[in-house]
Design a protein around this motif. Structure first.
Motif, mmCIF file in Angstrom:
data_model
loop_
_atom_site.group_PDB
_atom_site.id
_atom_site.type_symbol
_atom_site.label_atom_id
_atom_site.label_comp_id
_atom_site.label_asym_id
_atom_site.label_seq_id
_atom_site.Cartn_x
_atom_site.Cartn_y
_atom_site.Cartn_z
ATOM 1 N N PRO A 1 -7.524 2.730 -6.234
ATOM 2 C CA PRO A 1 -8.365 3.344 -5.200
ATOM 3 C C PRO A 1 -9.857 3.224 -5.474
ATOM 4 O O PRO A 1 -10.657 3.240 -4.546
ATOM 5 C CB PRO A 1 -7.932 4.814 -5.208
ATOM 6 N N MET B 1 0.874 -1.189 0.000
ATOM 7 C CA MET B 1 0.000 0.000 0.000
ATOM 8 C C MET B 1 0.906 1.233 0.000
ATOM 9 O O MET B 1 1.545 1.537 1.015
ATOM 10 C CB MET B 1 -0.890 0.000 1.249
ATOM 11 N N PRO C 1 -7.245 -1.624 -0.307
ATOM 12 C CA PRO C 1 -7.735 -2.050 1.022
ATOM 13 C C PRO C 1 -8.514 -0.948 1.740
ATOM 14 O O PRO C 1 -9.462 -1.237 2.460
ATOM 15 C CB PRO C 1 -6.456 -2.409 1.767
#
Ligand SMILES: Cc1cc2nc3c(=O)[nH]c(=O)nc-3n(C[C@H](O)[C@H](O)[C@H](O)COP(=O)(O)OP(=O)(O)OC[C@H]3O[C@@H](n4cnc5c(N)ncnc54)[C@H](O)[C@@H]3O)c2cc1C
Ligand code: SF4
Length: 513
Positions: A449, A352, A459
């Protein structure tokens, strides 16, 4: 040895020559005690940068006291056998047999409780004196809070502006407005922060280098690195940092205070929280410096009001809430979250990119700005259902400005909503789309995203929708979040089922993200 009058215990975050403990110091009869103890770096697994910052600032402060010929008993790490502050104090009391122990109100409830317990057991007078560094005393805050059902920054901030006559025209705020958020909080254009001035970095002197070496020796396995340590650790350098902020970045502070950018850890922020928190500089002089800049036409009102709101508003408000709500806030866990913190919070080793950036710069410098702390590392903790204590300990460990009074309410109250909205009107939650809008992090990320499910689903986005799915009823009852609740209610059942499967998978593999 003759009894001393006052044994003045100066804690690591009390480095103010004019504190109430030092104001009546008598070099002929008093002794100042300072101590570096393992417990303060071990009760949470403190980063090397945090411990080095405290030790270096304390040692420089000790040198200032010695120049004033004040008698000082300074216990360096490794040069004594005591683990805790109270153990050192107990030894010093045996040695000097003081008529009274004098200390300024600590910044940590745990330490205050330990001192009080020691005072009772040792049967020695303990004077805990007011911390006049703050503009609002604990008692004044409690009095103010008793008049409100809900604690809200905005009411407190307006009261403080009036009470201290800061940016006021009579009873009205300067230029007729309390808040200039509409002009502030923009994202960068695609070109990024093209003219961001370099942050003031201070080359460590011999005293700081020695403190750093001691940290490497005594806390070798602790997180982070000292390779980039360059923080102001003296009052003189802290004032230089304030001056550099006012002249080089204040004018742009408001506009970009929420923006983030890859490999740009410092941007237009002031980077003086740590210096303020150990009391090298005073919030009054910080506020005066930015207001002077406004009056001299060197910074626009939206930047200066935005900054004053942080220091006069948020900083004092958060401290007030801490002392009002301890020890309960430490146990608060509104959503009963119980997951462990992913291991990459301690390494930055995650796919991430937003987390890699925020955690990476934190471990490198001991610093991240407010939106990185709140909307990246913070809300991920909420969305990922991390047990509050896990994240609270992380925040206290990794930031050089972390002291319990300021870290805990920010994490438990602002980031995690663990206290059920005691001083926030809604949980701060957002999907990856917010991070995409406020930064360029998503450009360099393996996730997308906009995607909720699938291998490349962000996530943040998956867990944001999962949070809406889990807490839709609560969000529907609150006018500030009812729109979010409507969005999830509109999701077709099949999509909702798929979301649940993917979210469960994500939650069960947090370490692998
Ligand atoms: C989850 C979380 C944890 C935090 N933990 C800490 C912490 O341990 N120590 C700490 O000093 N701040 C903490 N903050 C507040 C804030 O993020 C930092 O004060 C700020 O990022 C420090 O960088 P700066 O000096 O460049 O601040 P700037 O952006 O330049 O802001 C100016 C000053 O305003 C004050 N300030 C701004 N927001 C807050 C706030 N919410 N609470 C208290 N003071 C504020 C700080 O003194 C800061 O130096 C936390 C915020 C969040 C959301
Ligand atoms: S896609 Fe998601 S995980 Fe990746 S940087 Fe953007 S918000 Fe962060």
């Amino acid at each position: 040895m003759k009894r001393c009058r006052h044994l003045i215990f100066v804690l690591g975050d009390q480095l103010d020559e004019h504190s109430t403990a030092l104001v009546d110091v008598d070099p002929a009869t008093d002794i100042v005690l300072m101590a570096e103890v393992p417990e303060e770096s071990n009760h949470v697994w403190s980063s090397k940068a945090r411990t080095a910052f405290f030790f270096a600032a304390m040692r420089h402060f000790a040198a200032v006291l010695e120049m004033r010929k004040i008698k000082l008993d300074y216990r360096r790490i490794g040069a004594h056998r005591f683990d805790s502050l109270v153990a050192v104090l107990s030894d010093a009391v045996r040695q000097y047999r003081p008529q009274a122990i004098v200390v300024v109100q600590p910044g940590d409830w745990r330490v205050e409780q330990a001192l009080l317990a020691f005072g009772r057991a040792a049967n020695v007078e303990l004077q805990i004196r007011e911390d006049t560094h703050f503009l609002c005393s604990r008692r004044a805050f409690a009095d103010w809070a008793s008049g409100y059902k809900q604690l809200r920054l905005e009411f407190f901030y307006r009261m403080m502006r009036k009470r201290h006559d800061i940016m006021m025209e009579g009873d009205a705020p300067l230029q007729g407005r309390w808040n200039f958020d509409a002009e502030n909080r923009r994202a960068f254009s695609i070109a990024g922060p093209t003219n961001a001035p370099a942050a003031l970095r201070i080359r460590p002197d011999a005293i700081t280098r020695e403190a750093m070496a001691d940290v490497e020796t005594h806390f070798a396995g602790h997180p982070g690195t000292l390779d980039h340590f360059a923080w102001p650790v003296t009052r003189k350098d802290a004032l230089r940092a304030l001056q550099a902020f006012v002249t080089e970045r204040l004018a742009t502070f408001g506009r970009y205070q929420d923006a983030m950018w890859t490999d740009e850890p410092f941007l237009y922020h002031s980077h003086i929280s740590a210096a303020m928190n150990v009391k090298l500089i005073n919030p009054r002089e910080v506020i005066a410096a930015v207001v002077d800049a406004f009056e001299a036409g060197r910074a626009p009102i939206e930047a200066v009001e935005g900054y004053v709101r942080q220091v006069l508003g948020w900083r004092e408000f958060i401290r007030g809430v801490y002392w009002l709500d301890m020890p309960g806030i430490r146990e608060a866990n509104h959503f009963r979250h119980a997951r462990k913190l992913p291991a990459w919070y301690w390494t930055g080793d995650t796919q991430m990119n937003c987390m890699k950036q925020a955690v990476g710069q934190t471990l490198k410098h001991g610093y991240a700005h407010h939106i990185q702390r709140l909307m990246v590392t913070g809300i991920f903790g909420l969305l990922a259902e991390i047990e509050p204590k896990e994240l609270e300990d992380w925040y206290l460990a990794v930031y050089i400005d972390a002291v319990d009074w300021v870290e805990l309410p920010n994490v438990a109250g602002m980031a995690l909503f663990a206290n059920g909205g005691r001083f926030t009107s809604k949980p701060y939650i957002a999907s990856g789309q917010y991070i995409k809008r406020m930064s360029n992090y998503c450009v360099g990320c393996s996730y997308r995203p906009e995607a909720k499910i699938g291998n490349d689903a962000c996530p943040f986005t998956t867990l944001y929708w999962h949070f809406l799915d889990q807490h839709g009823e609560m969000l529907a009852r609150n006018p500030r979040t009812s729109l979010m609740a409507k969005n999830i209610a509109r999701m077709p059942d099949a999509d909702r089922a798929a979301l649940r499967v993917h979210a469960t998978m994500t939650l069960n593999s947090l370490d692998a993200l």
